[in-house]
Each structure stands twice: as structure tokens, then as C-alpha cells.
Write a protein that holds these residues in place. Sequence first.
Motif, PDB file in Angstrom:
ATOM      1  N   LYS A 165       6.055  -4.679   1.522  1.00 42.32           N
ATOM      2  CA  LYS A 165       6.818  -3.436   1.432  1.00 42.32           C
ATOM      3  C   LYS A 165       6.028  -2.284   2.017  1.00 42.32           C
ATOM      4  N   GLN A 166       6.771  -1.293   2.523  1.00 40.54           N
ATOM      5  CA  GLN A 166       6.169  -0.065   3.030  1.00 40.54           C
ATOM      6  C   GLN A 166       6.734   1.114   2.250  1.00 40.54           C
ATOM      7  N   TYR A 167       5.846   2.031   1.871  1.00 38.40           N
ATOM      8  CA  TYR A 167       6.240   3.235   1.143  1.00 38.40           C
ATOM      9  C   TYR A 167       5.725   4.461   1.883  1.00 38.40           C
ATOM     10  N   ASN A 168       6.449   5.562   1.770  1.00 40.11           N
ATOM     11  CA  ASN A 168       5.950   6.846   2.241  1.00 40.11           C
ATOM     12  C   ASN A 168       4.885   7.340   1.276  1.00 40.11           C
ATOM     13  N   ILE A 169       3.984   8.182   1.751  1.00 39.88           N
ATOM     14  CA  ILE A 169       2.904   8.670   0.902  1.00 39.88           C
ATOM     15  C   ILE A 169       3.435   9.413  -0.322  1.00 39.88           C
ATOM     16  N   SER A 170       4.612  10.016  -0.211  1.00 40.45           N
ATOM     17  CA  SER A 170       5.207  10.708  -1.360  1.00 40.45           C
ATOM     18  C   SER A 170       5.709   9.729  -2.418  1.00 40.45           C
ATOM     19  N   GLU A 171       5.781   8.441  -2.073  1.00 43.84           N
ATOM     20  CA  GLU A 171       6.245   7.409  -3.009  1.00 43.84           C
ATOM     21  C   GLU A 171       5.075   6.602  -3.571  1.00 43.84           C
ATOM     22  N   ILE A 172       3.885   7.211  -3.629  1.00 40.19           N
ATOM     23  CA  ILE A 172       2.673   6.493  -3.981  1.00 40.19           C
ATOM     24  C   ILE A 172       2.732   5.901  -5.390  1.00 40.19           C
ATOM     25  N   VAL A 173       3.345   6.623  -6.336  1.00 43.96           N
ATOM     26  CA  VAL A 173       3.430   6.116  -7.711  1.00 43.96           C
ATOM     27  C   VAL A 173       4.277   4.851  -7.748  1.00 43.96           C
ATOM     28  N   GLU A 174       5.402   4.878  -7.060  1.00 44.16           N
ATOM     29  CA  GLU A 174       6.267   3.698  -6.987  1.00 44.16           C
ATOM     30  C   GLU A 174       5.531   2.527  -6.334  1.00 44.16           C
TER      31      GLU A 174
ATOM     32  N   PHE B  16       2.780  -2.709  -6.844  1.00 41.80           N
ATOM     33  CA  PHE B  16       1.582  -3.489  -6.515  1.00 41.80           C
ATOM     34  C   PHE B  16       0.926  -4.085  -7.755  1.00 41.80           C
ATOM     35  N   GLN B  17       0.844  -3.305  -8.830  1.00 38.27           N
ATOM     36  CA  GLN B  17       0.129  -3.788 -10.008  1.00 38.27           C
ATOM     37  C   GLN B  17       0.901  -4.858 -10.782  1.00 38.27           C
ATOM     38  N   GLU B  18       2.166  -5.092 -10.415  1.00 34.32           N
ATOM     39  CA  GLU B  18       2.893  -6.212 -11.009  1.00 34.32           C
ATOM     40  C   GLU B  18       2.310  -7.546 -10.573  1.00 34.32           C
ATOM     41  N   GLY B  19       1.625  -7.557  -9.417  1.00 34.93           N
ATOM     42  CA  GLY B  19       0.923  -8.752  -8.975  1.00 34.93           C
ATOM     43  C   GLY B  19       1.760  -9.779  -8.250  1.00 34.93           C
ATOM     44  N   HIS B  20       2.931  -9.387  -7.759  1.00 30.24           N
ATOM     45  CA  HIS B  20       3.808 -10.362  -7.102  1.00 30.24           C
ATOM     46  C   HIS B  20       4.061 -10.038  -5.634  1.00 30.24           C
ATOM     47  N   ALA B  21       3.231  -9.180  -5.044  1.00 31.98           N
ATOM     48  CA  ALA B  21       3.440  -8.797  -3.646  1.00 31.98           C
ATOM     49  C   ALA B  21       3.302 -10.014  -2.730  1.00 31.98           C
ATOM     50  N   GLN B  22       4.187 -10.120  -1.765  1.00 33.04           N
ATOM     51  CA  GLN B  22       4.130 -11.176  -0.762  1.00 33.04           C
ATOM     52  C   GLN B  22       3.422 -10.622   0.463  1.00 33.04           C
ATOM     53  N   GLY B  23       2.114 -10.797   0.515  1.00 30.30           N
ATOM     54  CA  GLY B  23       1.337 -10.138   1.553  1.00 30.30           C
ATOM     55  C   GLY B  23       0.908  -8.765   1.072  1.00 30.30           C
ATOM     56  N   LYS B  24       0.905  -7.784   1.963  1.00 31.28           N
ATOM     57  CA  LYS B  24       0.338  -6.471   1.675  1.00 31.28           C
ATOM     58  C   LYS B  24       1.415  -5.416   1.413  1.00 31.28           C
ATOM     59  N   VAL B  25       1.011  -4.386   0.657  1.00 31.92           N
ATOM     60  CA  VAL B  25       1.817  -3.192   0.417  1.00 31.92           C
ATOM     61  C   VAL B  25       1.184  -2.058   1.213  1.00 31.92           C
ATOM     62  N   VAL B  26       1.977  -1.428   2.069  1.00 31.52           N
ATOM     63  CA  VAL B  26       1.462  -0.439   3.021  1.00 31.52           C
ATOM     64  C   VAL B  26       2.043   0.938   2.731  1.00 31.52           C
ATOM     65  N   ILE B  27       1.204   1.958   2.927  1.00 25.19           N
ATOM     66  CA  ILE B  27       1.584   3.360   2.757  1.00 25.19           C
ATOM     67  C   ILE B  27       1.647   4.007   4.128  1.00 25.19           C
ATOM     68  N   THR B  28       2.799   4.566   4.484  1.00 28.21           N
ATOM     69  CA  THR B  28       2.927   5.316   5.729  1.00 28.21           C
ATOM     70  C   THR B  28       2.613   6.782   5.463  1.00 28.21           C
ATOM     71  N   VAL B  29       1.651   7.323   6.206  1.00 27.96           N
ATOM     72  CA  VAL B  29       1.210   8.703   5.976  1.00 27.96           C
ATOM     73  C   VAL B  29       1.883   9.620   6.990  1.00 27.96           C
TER      74      VAL B  29
END
Length: 322
Positions: free
Chosen positions: A295-304, A309-322
Amino acid sequence: MKAIVSNKYGSPDVLELREIEKPLPTENRVLIKVHAASLNFGNLVLLKGEPFLARFAFGLTKPKYSILGGDVAGTVEAVGKDVKLFQIGDEVFGDLSQCGWGGFAEYVSVPEYALSLKPKNISFEEAAATPMAGVTALQGLRNKGKIKSGHKVLIYGASGGIGTFAVQIAKSFGAEVTGVCSTRNLEILRSIGADHIIDYTKEDFTQVEECYDLILGVNGSNPISLYKRLLKPNGIFVHVGGSESQLFRTLLFGPFISMAGSKKMSTLLQRANQEDLNYVKELLETGKVKPIIDKQYNISEIVEAFNYFQEGHAQGKVVITV
């Protein structure tokens, strides 16, 4: 500039998007305009201050580093007078975990030794997903695991951030790779070239008759005795991630198991370095490794992003777009 700031330990809710002063590069540092960053387990440790022992490195009562973010990719905007490897306009990526963090921001000042030129055949998001996870997988397989062509390798937690890199890097060494994952991740492992896949929701991987030259434990809480049983003589188990109890058991009992027989039990403490990052860069450039982004999130969605991510079920990486 805008940055994600945390001045106290806690849940992702303590993270705030703020306006702060833009940094300047000193003599041997590079100023990067950040395009993307990614989440790693180290970010959770720095956010929560857990396990407590980590606070001796990150600050006992409050975070030593107020801006999280280890993996970054972006464009060089300015360089210090002693910088020799990069120039303005270069596209770069790197791991900042050994030099102050700070990647969750519009700009960050970074020592040149933490960076490498971004491969032209991948996006900024893919580049940001790579440094920490890719180098961790490499060091676990090559440095600790002594991987060789023809080795039979088992990767537990093969569909996560480190695991997806580990499968591909192990294949690049000529190993025969078995990945352990859940049903929802089977297709991911097929797509990155795993030779065999064990669905742990349907099959007990500890009951397989196969034995392995190398086992990489990226996730889970299995007793290390189970991994020992699955090793060939002279086989190596490397703990890379998973439960704290598994880590402590490996640290406490691993040396005794290793001394008592030919099977070796060890744990990896990843160390960011430019040489290994350049090695992974070559694998990216030749297409032997491709970052998997969940998944990709905007930097304003950092909490989400952190909550997911901390649920531990990510398939690969979680990325933040700045």
C-alpha cells in the motif's frame, strides 16, 4: 518544510504533521528533496520505545530522534563542499537509520555514505521500499547464512517486506527456495519465483520431511528447536525478525546449540552500509529483484499507514509518498 514529528513515545496517534525549519547540508552531507519513504519495524520501535532496551539507543524518556523515517528516495537539491559521490539533480535512495533518521519530511540532510544512486528502471516508491529490507535480507542470507548455489533455503515470513526481498535474493544466489506464508500471499510468492510454497494455515511446515541448509526466520514465534530439527547437518538458522520471545531464545540458547553440534543458530543485527546497498542496487538494475509494494499512503495519512503496518499483515512494503 513539512515533516512528521513525534516528541513522545506512544501509539501512531502521537505523530503530527508540522511546519519546521528546512535543514542545510554540512560539509559531507547531501540535502535530499524526499519523494517517497517507507515503513520498517525500526520505525515502530522508535515510535513506541519498545522493547524498553531500545530506549538506551533512542532515548530513555522521550525519542532522541523526533522525525521518523529510515528508508528514503528523492532528488539531490544541494551538497556540502566535501561531498564527492553526488551532485545536484541526482536521484538517490538510502537508509538513514544509522545517521539520525528523518525521512518522513519534505527534505532531509544525509551523509553521502548512506546513499546510492537510484536505479533508473524503478520508481521513487520502489526505491524507497528497498534499502533497509533489501540489505537486511542480503546480510541474513550471505553474511550470517553463508548461502551458496544449490542450497535449500526455507524463508519463514516470506511475503513481508524483508521476506519478499529474501526470496528473490536467495534465488539470485542460485538457491532452491521454499517460502512459508498464509493463503492470501501464495500468489505473491509465485510471482517472485519461490520454488516451493508452504501455506501455514493448511500445512504444518515443521512436519515436512525436507531439511534445509539455511533457514531465515523473518516472522513468527516458533520455538527455535523446531527450526533446529529442520536443518541439515552444518545447516544455519538466522533469526531476522519475529516475536521478542523468539529473539531472546535465540540469543540465550543459540550459542549453546551451536557449540553442541554442527547446526548453527544465530540472530542478525542489520547494519546499513553503502557497499551492501550498492549490491542490492545492481540486483534491481538487472531485474533480479523487484520491490513488492502493498500500500501507498500520502504523508498526511501517516497515522493510518502506521496502524495498518503494525497489524503485521503487509504483503511486501508500505510506502509513504511525500
